[in-house]
Write a protein that holds these residues in place. Sequence first.
Motif, mmCIF file in Angstrom:
data_model
loop_
_atom_site.group_PDB
_atom_site.id
_atom_site.type_symbol
_atom_site.label_atom_id
_atom_site.label_comp_id
_atom_site.label_asym_id
_atom_site.label_seq_id
_atom_site.Cartn_x
_atom_site.Cartn_y
_atom_site.Cartn_z
ATOM 1 N N SER A 144 9.866 62.707 -46.427
ATOM 2 C CA SER A 144 9.008 63.764 -45.864
ATOM 3 C C SER A 144 9.597 64.347 -44.580
ATOM 4 N N ALA A 145 10.920 64.237 -44.403
ATOM 5 C CA ALA A 145 11.562 64.682 -43.155
ATOM 6 C C ALA A 145 11.360 66.170 -42.893
ATOM 7 N N ASP A 146 11.506 67.013 -43.913
ATOM 8 C CA ASP A 146 11.383 68.465 -43.704
ATOM 9 C C ASP A 146 10.001 68.844 -43.185
ATOM 10 N N GLU A 147 8.970 68.309 -43.826
ATOM 11 C CA GLU A 147 7.599 68.617 -43.410
ATOM 12 C C GLU A 147 7.316 68.056 -42.015
ATOM 13 N N ALA A 148 7.782 66.833 -41.750
ATOM 14 C CA ALA A 148 7.570 66.216 -40.429
ATOM 15 C C ALA A 148 8.279 67.015 -39.338
#
Length: 201
Positions: free
Chosen positions: A166-170
Amino acid sequence: MEPGKDNANPTILNPDDLPRRRRSTPSTQTKRGIFDVLAPAYPSLADPLSSPEALSDFSSDEDELDATAREEIDEQEVYDLISSITDPEHPLTLGSLGVVNLEDIQIIPPSSPRSRISSVQVLITPTTSACSLTTVIGLGVKVRLVNALPPRFRVDVRIKEGTSSSADEANKQLGDKERVAAAMENKNLINMVNHMLSSCE
């Protein structure tokens, strides 16, 4: 695996392996009073104005105040500020879990000679790629640095590429001031961040 935890068995680093600043020898310089910075040391009225000693003492005090007013901050100091933050799932620090690492902290100097604004960039490595609290950890790190660093620093906290699903959203959420401000209006989230920061000195 314990219910409710994304990573019930995280890898814990040996405290002796964590980066530390070597203690320097105590300064021999005389300590100033707490109000001395507010009232610069002007030459005494009893001293003759033409006295070169009085004028040189005055100018050296001014130079000294300028040097101490802008204390330099390095990556180790930033690491020391955030490594003691408690993980939201475990009674362990982000430093001991390897969530924050010295080599993932970068201080970027001002982009132009006219600017005094530097940036601090911190990359976070979650203990597991499926960690559901990645954004909360990033938020805790951001809040800690914004509160601890002088206002001449801009804080950029991101999830390290390839370490979280979930790196992009975080990263979108951590990079958006309005989203961060909205998140900090959530009482449950505020309580969680306060608990994380309670271990910081």
